[in-house]
Scaffold this motif. Structure first.
Motif, PDB file in Angstrom:
ATOM      1  N   GLU A 346     -38.830  16.837   1.612  1.00 33.67           N
ATOM      2  CA  GLU A 346     -37.812  16.875   2.373  1.00 33.67           C
ATOM      3  C   GLU A 346     -38.279  17.357   3.842  1.00 33.67           C
ATOM      4  O   GLU A 346     -38.815  18.319   4.072  1.00 33.67           O
ATOM      5  N   LEU A 347     -37.970  16.274   4.752  1.00 32.17           N
ATOM      6  CA  LEU A 347     -38.528  16.679   6.292  1.00 32.17           C
ATOM      7  C   LEU A 347     -37.316  17.675   6.852  1.00 32.17           C
ATOM      8  O   LEU A 347     -36.133  17.692   6.531  1.00 32.17           O
ATOM      9  N   LEU A 348     -38.152  18.604   7.503  1.00 28.94           N
ATOM     10  CA  LEU A 348     -37.091  19.709   7.949  1.00 28.94           C
ATOM     11  C   LEU A 348     -36.944  19.813   9.612  1.00 28.94           C
ATOM     12  O   LEU A 348     -36.142  20.431  10.038  1.00 28.94           O
ATOM     13  N   GLY A 349     -37.458  18.590  10.189  1.00 26.38           N
ATOM     14  CA  GLY A 349     -37.323  18.410  11.425  1.00 26.38           C
ATOM     15  C   GLY A 349     -37.797  19.553  12.347  1.00 26.38           C
ATOM     16  O   GLY A 349     -37.303  19.804  13.617  1.00 26.38           O
ATOM     17  N   ILE A 350     -38.890  20.136  11.990  1.00 24.77           N
ATOM     18  CA  ILE A 350     -39.589  21.017  12.750  1.00 24.77           C
ATOM     19  C   ILE A 350     -41.162  20.777  12.899  1.00 24.77           C
ATOM     20  O   ILE A 350     -41.870  20.261  11.935  1.00 24.77           O
TER      21      ILE A 350
END
Length: 373
Positions: A346-350
């Motif tokens: 899951e990509l966390l956008g960080i």
């Protein structure tokens, strides 16, 4: 601990017990209520009792996760605290107390709400900062007596429970004498460094990926010796109270590998992350019972190359068994939450600049509140 409180309704001991259960933010505000509360909250006994209650809650609920990353734009190191849940929810954004001479500080370690920062990533400056982001307070540590090495220098950070003291360990390796480093130890109580070279470990601390972790009263490193082309690897543990080194055997599968390894913590257990060059993967080993060599277990294997990105580092784990990975795609780094059971990401956008990202377990505390800056 006896204070004079102006209350006609509640006894002193009950007021203290109520305050001990309050969060850090409220306690900092209450230091301005009156002189007696200010004195109480900044008293060493109150700080220790509050830390003990917080430790008990952490045992039950789990710690916060401190993330340091360096996005390319803007190219400034950023810190954030996150809840240990399935969304990695942001809790707060601490402000760094100083600017690094290098691109960023090295986070040596975290213990009881304190973070030790060392300014040595590219250029060694012998600058150390003890920082408690919970109370927005930091202390600059005096420079060690032994200058840094042109070869390499290793640091450790831990807590002496017997003396209620925080200590910094420095090992200075020289190219001609790599097996016997000069060793110094700093005590926050005495605010001074001392030589303990006589306690120098027999194994060299692995240089390429040196890391440290404080568990069970010991500062741990990956140690190795080499005879010809043969490696012998161990976990080195420095007893912060007794100020001596001990050795813990590696699992048999890792004992003679090239020491391409990180030491870390998974949950509450000592862990070794091994970079397997042949199979291009990270193998995560966990010591389920501290000190019991037979309890080493290979918990997970994480492939470095996936169809969509390259995994550059296993940053840490969450309490539900997921791993935080730093991945690299093109020229951009990003943090991913990896579920090893479902093999999902899951990509966390960080977004990150790979190589500068760090994750530490963190517990809020009042430690340093009673210390002069």
């Amino acid at each position: 601990m006896s204070m004079e409180f102006s209350s006609d309704y509640l006894p002193e001991e009950l007021i203290i017990q109520i305050l001990l259960w309050l969060p850090i933010k409220s306690l900092l505000q209450f230091t301005s209520v009156c002189k007696s509360w200010n004195t109480l909250i900044k008293h060493n006994t109150f700080i220790k009792n509050h830390l003990k209650l917080t430790s008990n809650r952490i045992t039950r609920d789990g710690p916060l996760l401190l993330l340091r990353h360096c996005p390319r734009e803007p190219n400034v190191e950023q810190y954030s605290l996150h809840l240990d849940n399935h969304t990695f929810q942001e809790y707060s954004k601490p402000q760094l107390p100083a600017k690094s001479f290098n691109e960023c500080f090295r986070i040596v370690g975290s213990c009881n709400g304190l973070i030790l920062l060392s300014d040595d990533y590219l250029t060694e400056t012998n600058t150390f900062i003890l920082w408690n982001p919970s109370i927005r307070k930091s202390i600059t540590i005096p420079k060690p007596h032994i200058p840094h090495s042109q070869y390499y220098t290793v640091y450790g950070f831990g807590f002496d429970a017997k003396r209620d003291d925080y200590k910094i360990l420095q090992l200075v390796y020289e190219g001609h004498n790599r097996g016997s480093p000069e060793v110094e130890l700093y005590s926050l109580n005495s605010r001074s460094w001392k030589s303990i070279t006589a306690a120098s470990p027999k194994h060299e601390i692995a240089r390429s990926m040196w890391s440290q972790v404080f568990v069970n009263g010991f500062i741990h490193f990956i140690g190795y010796s080499k005879k010809g082309e043969a490696f012998h690897n161990v976990v080195l543990g420095f007893d912060v109270c007794e100020e001596v080194f001990h050795e813990i055997k590696m699992p048999e599968d890792l004992a003679s590998e090239a020491p391409n390894m990180f030491i870390s913590v998974i949950g509450k257990s000592l862990s070794v992350q091994h970079y397997d060059i042949i199979h291009n993967c990270w193998n995560v080993w966990v010591m389920r019972e501290y000190g019991a060599v037979e309890s080493w277990t290979k918990q997970f294997t994480i492939d470095i190359l996936t169809p969509n990105f390259r995994v550059t580092r296993v940053l840490g784990s969450s309490k539900n068994g997921e791993f935080l990975l730093e991945m690299y795609k093109g020229k951009k780094g990003e943090i991913v939450l990896h579920d090893p059971k479902k093999n999902t990401n899951e990509l966390l956008g960080i977004y990150t600049d790979p190589g500068c990202t760090c994750l530490e377990y963190y517990m809020e505390s009042l430690v340093l509140l009673d210390k002069a800056s």
